[in-house]
Design a protein around this motif. Structure first.
Motif, PDB file in Angstrom:
ATOM      1  N   GLY A 152       0.783  -1.220   0.000  1.00  0.00           N
ATOM      2  CA  GLY A 152       0.000   0.000   0.000  1.00  0.00           C
ATOM      3  C   GLY A 152       0.818   1.275   0.000  1.00  0.00           C
ATOM      4  O   GLY A 152       2.039   1.273  -0.100  1.00  0.00           O
ATOM      5  N   SER A 153       0.096   2.375   0.156  1.00  0.00           N
ATOM      6  CA  SER A 153       0.660   3.711   0.027  1.00  0.00           C
ATOM      7  C   SER A 153       1.599   4.057   1.174  1.00  0.00           C
ATOM      8  O   SER A 153       1.376   3.667   2.322  1.00  0.00           O
ATOM      9  N   LEU A 154       2.638   4.830   0.824  1.00  0.00           N
ATOM     10  CA  LEU A 154       3.590   5.320   1.829  1.00  0.00           C
ATOM     11  C   LEU A 154       3.655   6.847   1.815  1.00  0.00           C
ATOM     12  O   LEU A 154       4.690   7.432   2.138  1.00  0.00           O
ATOM     13  N   LEU A 158       0.335  11.308   5.139  1.00  0.00           N
ATOM     14  CA  LEU A 158      -0.868  10.537   5.472  1.00  0.00           C
ATOM     15  C   LEU A 158      -0.556   9.313   6.320  1.00  0.00           C
ATOM     16  O   LEU A 158      -1.328   8.957   7.210  1.00  0.00           O
ATOM     17  N   TYR A 159       0.566   8.655   6.031  1.00  0.00           N
ATOM     18  CA  TYR A 159       0.889   7.385   6.683  1.00  0.00           C
ATOM     19  C   TYR A 159       2.289   7.423   7.299  1.00  0.00           C
ATOM     20  O   TYR A 159       3.176   6.651   6.920  1.00  0.00           O
ATOM     21  N   ARG A 162       3.489   4.006   8.801  1.00  0.00           N
ATOM     22  CA  ARG A 162       3.757   3.045   7.736  1.00  0.00           C
ATOM     23  C   ARG A 162       5.127   3.329   7.091  1.00  0.00           C
ATOM     24  O   ARG A 162       5.919   2.421   6.833  1.00  0.00           O
ATOM     25  N   LEU A 163       5.396   4.607   6.829  1.00  0.00           N
ATOM     26  CA  LEU A 163       6.673   4.997   6.222  1.00  0.00           C
ATOM     27  C   LEU A 163       7.839   4.709   7.167  1.00  0.00           C
ATOM     28  O   LEU A 163       8.894   4.218   6.738  1.00  0.00           O
ATOM     29  N   ARG A 164       7.632   4.985   8.434  1.00  0.00           N
ATOM     30  CA  ARG A 164       8.687   4.719   9.430  1.00  0.00           C
ATOM     31  C   ARG A 164       9.004   3.227   9.474  1.00  0.00           C
ATOM     32  O   ARG A 164      10.178   2.824   9.537  1.00  0.00           O
ATOM     33  N   ASP A 212      -3.357   3.291  10.570  1.00  0.00           N
ATOM     34  CA  ASP A 212      -4.695   3.840  10.304  1.00  0.00           C
ATOM     35  C   ASP A 212      -4.663   5.300   9.870  1.00  0.00           C
ATOM     36  O   ASP A 212      -5.678   5.986   9.933  1.00  0.00           O
ATOM     37  N   SER A 213      -3.493   5.772   9.431  1.00  0.00           N
ATOM     38  CA  SER A 213      -3.306   7.113   8.858  1.00  0.00           C
ATOM     39  C   SER A 213      -3.385   8.192   9.938  1.00  0.00           C
ATOM     40  O   SER A 213      -3.744   7.926  11.095  1.00  0.00           O
ATOM     41  N   ILE A 214      -3.072   9.417   9.553  1.00  0.00           N
ATOM     42  CA  ILE A 214      -3.179  10.543  10.494  1.00  0.00           C
ATOM     43  C   ILE A 214      -4.627  10.799  10.890  1.00  0.00           C
ATOM     44  O   ILE A 214      -4.894  11.438  11.899  1.00  0.00           O
ATOM     45  N   TYR A 215      -5.579  10.292  10.093  1.00  0.00           N
ATOM     46  CA  TYR A 215      -6.998  10.510  10.365  1.00  0.00           C
ATOM     47  C   TYR A 215      -7.585   9.475  11.316  1.00  0.00           C
ATOM     48  O   TYR A 215      -8.753   9.582  11.704  1.00  0.00           O
TER      49      TYR A 215
END
Length: 307
Positions: A152-154, A158-159, A162-164, A212-215
């Motif tokens: 998925g997206s990095l 937003l994530y 996930r990127l870390r 679960d994203s910043i949201y």
């Protein structure tokens, strides 16, 4: 009880990467008289042309890539509702459309974000969380030959978690990452992992990572991983807990400071990893399949049309 007749106004979704509403429609077809409308139009004319007047009109998110443009929606007095997916998409416009089109029933995927961003519509909210089709997202009994999987997206803003995780693990020999294919049509070369192949790849993983994203959206990947009997390590929230995502019981909650330690622990502890993964799979089978969600939606609609 007689079957409800429902008009589902939606773009065709079967060729999109994310097909939740397509799968939902296929389940609704089993338990209702479902008619689709896929193109822009004038809603009063569409209703007049139907051989059977619908009991309920369901819109797919009032978003251009999900739903055709309808005129004079407010002139139709049949009960109406809409699925609400991408909450952060043009919030002021959404609010105006709900009011102008007189759509009182909002079937919302993300409860807490909706309450925060749409407080004036909370009384119209019906919580209808994500779901997965059980025939695709399941235990294929594949060998667990991937230690750590991320898909998925990095996008950094937003994530961030996930990127870390990706940056920390990208050189780890047991880590596999598959890029995000986008949200619309399947690319012609189909080089991305999508559909059943996506679920089968999840099933091969010992551990799946997401956030679960910043949201703080309880995104679909949470449900998909659990359904495939794969241990999910991801960020947590009160909303996730209410959905049955219980730390160390159905998944493992992590943050930016402890994810690596927990990954290494659960790679070494197979019995504990398998116990939580099995619990997670049972949670989805019991509460979060597309068939279950379709029946819940129909029960809500049944109550609405009785009023």
């Amino acid at each position: 009880m007689k079957k409800l007749t429902i008009l589902f106004i939606t773009k065709p979704m079967q060729h999109h990467i994310e097909r939740s509403t397509y799968y939902l429609g296929k389940e609704l077809e089993k338990f209702s008289n479902l008619t689709y409308h896929h193109v822009d139009g004038n809603l009063p004319d569409i209703i007049r042309q139907m051989s059977i007047k619908p009991d309920f009109i369901l819109f797919n998110d009032l978003k251009p890539d999900y739903c055709p443009w309808m005129r004079n929606v407010d002139q139709v007095k049949i009960p109406k509702g809409t699925l609400v997916h991408d909450l952060h998409y043009r919030i002021p416009r959404r609010k105006r459309m709900y009011q102008k089109d007189q759509i009182p029933h909002l079937f919302v995927q993300y409860r807490e974000a909706f309450c925060k961003w749409f407080p004036e519509f909370v009384d119209q909210m019906i919580w209808l969380p994500h779901h997965v089709p059980a025939e695709i997202y399941r235990d294929y009994s594949f060998e667990k030959d991937i230690d750590i999987l991320m898909m998925g997206s990095l996008i950094p803003h937003l994530y961030p978690l996930r990127l870390r995780m990706f940056q920390k693990l990208k050189l780890h020999p047991g880590f596999k990452y598959f890029d995000h294919p986008g949200y619309k049509g399947i690319p012609a070369d189909n080089r991305y992992v999508t559909g059943p192949r996506y679920a089968q790849t999840m099933n091969r993983a010992k551990i799946f990572l997401t956030c679960d994203s910043i949201y703080k959206f309880p995104v679909l990947k949470y449900y998909e991983a659990l359904a495939c009997r794969t241990l999910l390590l991801a960020s947590g929230s009160a909303e996730l807990k209410d959905l049955g995502f219980i730390d160390k019981e159905t998944y493992v909650e992590v943050n930016e400071t402890d994810f690596y330690e927990k990954i290494m622990f659960y790679l070494k502890n197979e019995s504990e990893r398998n116990r939580i993964a099995l619990n997670g799979m049972k949670l989805v089978q019991q509460k979060h399949t597309t068939q279950i969600r379709a029946k819940e939606l129909l029960a809500h609609i049944q109550q609405i049309v009785k009023r």
